[in-house]
Every structure is written in C-alpha cells, then in structure tokens.
Design a protein around this motif. Sequence first.
Motif, PDB file in Angstrom:
ATOM      1  N   TYR A 182       7.078  14.023  -1.727  1.00 56.93           N
ATOM      2  CA  TYR A 182       6.714  13.043  -0.709  1.00 56.93           C
ATOM      3  C   TYR A 182       6.544  11.654  -1.327  1.00 56.93           C
ATOM      4  O   TYR A 182       6.925  10.646  -0.725  1.00 56.93           O
ATOM      5  CB  TYR A 182       5.437  13.475   0.012  1.00 56.93           C
ATOM      6  N   GLY A 183       6.004  11.582  -2.535  1.00 60.25           N
ATOM      7  CA  GLY A 183       5.856  10.299  -3.224  1.00 60.25           C
ATOM      8  C   GLY A 183       7.197   9.653  -3.504  1.00 60.25           C
ATOM      9  O   GLY A 183       7.367   8.440  -3.334  1.00 60.25           O
ATOM     10  N   ILE A 184       8.170  10.453  -3.903  1.00 59.17           N
ATOM     11  CA  ILE A 184       9.514   9.926  -4.161  1.00 59.17           C
ATOM     12  C   ILE A 184      10.149   9.443  -2.863  1.00 59.17           C
ATOM     13  O   ILE A 184      10.777   8.377  -2.825  1.00 59.17           O
ATOM     14  CB  ILE A 184      10.381  10.988  -4.871  1.00 59.17           C
ATOM     15  N   MET A 185       9.962  10.207  -1.773  1.00 56.56           N
ATOM     16  CA  MET A 185      10.508   9.783  -0.475  1.00 56.56           C
ATOM     17  C   MET A 185       9.883   8.457  -0.025  1.00 56.56           C
ATOM     18  O   MET A 185      10.591   7.567   0.456  1.00 56.56           O
ATOM     19  CB  MET A 185      10.272  10.852   0.585  1.00 56.56           C
ATOM     20  N   LEU A 186       8.574   8.309  -0.177  1.00 57.85           N
ATOM     21  CA  LEU A 186       7.905   7.056   0.188  1.00 57.85           C
ATOM     22  C   LEU A 186       8.416   5.891  -0.651  1.00 57.85           C
ATOM     23  O   LEU A 186       8.634   4.792  -0.140  1.00 57.85           O
ATOM     24  CB  LEU A 186       6.393   7.183   0.007  1.00 57.85           C
ATOM     25  N   GLU A 216      17.523  -9.191   1.553  1.00 56.36           N
ATOM     26  CA  GLU A 216      18.848  -9.545   2.055  1.00 56.36           C
ATOM     27  C   GLU A 216      18.736 -10.594   3.167  1.00 56.36           C
ATOM     28  O   GLU A 216      19.472 -11.579   3.184  1.00 56.36           O
ATOM     29  CB  GLU A 216      19.517  -8.282   2.591  1.00 56.36           C
ATOM     30  N   LYS A 217      17.793 -10.394   4.083  1.00 54.98           N
ATOM     31  CA  LYS A 217      17.578 -11.352   5.170  1.00 54.98           C
ATOM     32  C   LYS A 217      17.113 -12.695   4.628  1.00 54.98           C
ATOM     33  O   LYS A 217      17.542 -13.751   5.087  1.00 54.98           O
ATOM     34  CB  LYS A 217      16.554 -10.817   6.162  1.00 54.98           C
ATOM     35  N   SER A 220       0.831  -1.210   0.000  1.00 49.18           N
ATOM     36  CA  SER A 220       0.000   0.000   0.000  1.00 49.18           C
ATOM     37  C   SER A 220       0.864   1.259   0.000  1.00 49.18           C
ATOM     38  O   SER A 220       0.514   2.260  -0.614  1.00 49.18           O
ATOM     39  CB  SER A 220      -0.931   0.001   1.203  1.00 49.18           C
ATOM     40  N   ARG A 221       2.025   1.200   0.672  1.00 51.21           N
ATOM     41  CA  ARG A 221       2.927   2.355   0.697  1.00 51.21           C
ATOM     42  C   ARG A 221       3.436   2.658  -0.712  1.00 51.21           C
ATOM     43  O   ARG A 221       3.545   3.814  -1.105  1.00 51.21           O
ATOM     44  CB  ARG A 221       4.093   2.063   1.641  1.00 51.21           C
ATOM     45  N   ARG A 222       3.724   1.622  -1.462  1.00 46.77           N
ATOM     46  CA  ARG A 222       4.205   1.830  -2.821  1.00 46.77           C
ATOM     47  C   ARG A 222       3.094   2.394  -3.710  1.00 46.77           C
ATOM     48  O   ARG A 222       3.331   3.263  -4.542  1.00 46.77           O
ATOM     49  CB  ARG A 222       4.732   0.527  -3.395  1.00 46.77           C
ATOM     50  N   ARG A 242      11.570   0.886  -1.237  1.00 48.02           N
ATOM     51  CA  ARG A 242      12.613   0.098  -1.911  1.00 48.02           C
ATOM     52  C   ARG A 242      13.704  -0.335  -0.940  1.00 48.02           C
ATOM     53  O   ARG A 242      14.206  -1.452  -1.010  1.00 48.02           O
ATOM     54  CB  ARG A 242      13.218   0.896  -3.056  1.00 48.02           C
ATOM     55  N   LYS A 243      14.094   0.534  -0.010  1.00 46.58           N
ATOM     56  CA  LYS A 243      15.119   0.178   0.962  1.00 46.58           C
ATOM     57  C   LYS A 243      14.634  -0.940   1.875  1.00 46.58           C
ATOM     58  O   LYS A 243      15.353  -1.892   2.133  1.00 46.58           O
ATOM     59  CB  LYS A 243      15.530   1.392   1.786  1.00 46.58           C
ATOM     60  N   LYS A 244      13.392  -0.832   2.348  1.00 42.61           N
ATOM     61  CA  LYS A 244      12.843  -1.873   3.217  1.00 42.61           C
ATOM     62  C   LYS A 244      12.713  -3.192   2.469  1.00 42.61           C
ATOM     63  O   LYS A 244      12.978  -4.254   3.022  1.00 42.61           O
ATOM     64  CB  LYS A 244      11.501  -1.443   3.797  1.00 42.61           C
TER      65      LYS A 244
END
Length: 136
Positions: A47-51, A64-65, A3-5, A56-58
């Motif tokens: 704000y959309g780019i920051m989200l 990775e995990k 949903s965040r994406r 993507r980082k998360k």
Amino acid sequence: MESRRMISKILIGFGVLSILLYGIGAFKYGMWDFFGLLLFAVLPIGYGIMLDLSYRKKAYDHMEKEILRLAAEQQNLLTAADVALNTPLNMEQSGETLEEMRRKGFLQLKVADNGAFVYEVQAFLSTEEKLSAERV
C-alpha cells in the motif's frame, strides 16, 4: 499532498521493520506466523508503494501544467534554465522533465546558436490558427 508521501514512507518503513522482526522471530525462536507477516509487512509495503506511485504521478501532472503555463508566458519557447527559475525543479530535473515531455510529443527540440536546447510547445495555437483549422 506532502502528507500522502509521508504516509507512504511510514508504511514502507513499518513493513520493512516488520519483516526484520518476523525474520528474527522465525530464525531465533522458530516462530512462523505467515498471517502476521502478510498483515504487518507485505500489505503495508504494498500500500505504501501504491501511495508513493500515485503521489509521484500527481506531482508530475501538476509540474507538466506549471511548465505549460510558463511556456504560454514565454511565447511557447522554454529552456531548462527557464523552468528551473520558475518552478521548484532544479536544472537537472528541469532538463529531464522537458525531455520527457518531448518524448511524449508535447515539445519540439531546437538548438540555439550557443548550443543551448530550446523546447517549443506545439500545443498552443493562436486564435487565427484555430479559426483557420479545417474539418476532418
């Protein structure tokens, strides 16, 4: 997480549409509303780019995990095919992710007899290796 994406894409789309409409209003009707442009275009896009970057980082951290868990199951040796079979990544994404982890120093690259790349995880130590570690 998904949903965040979606929200980030909606905000960016809304901002682009606002820029288009404000551009049409400015050139066709001579309306120059910089506050509205800032409020309805620049801020939603930013704000959309920051989200999106946060998402993507998360997602990368989660992947990775997942790759490290898979490596633990496979005696610390992985190929891009192993990762592609056991994660949502395709072969190309698997190879890129493994290569990125290698660049960060988490993996070492080996080449099999048939030329396939095999990545070895150095971070896992046996209990004996942990006990025999010396103090620094």
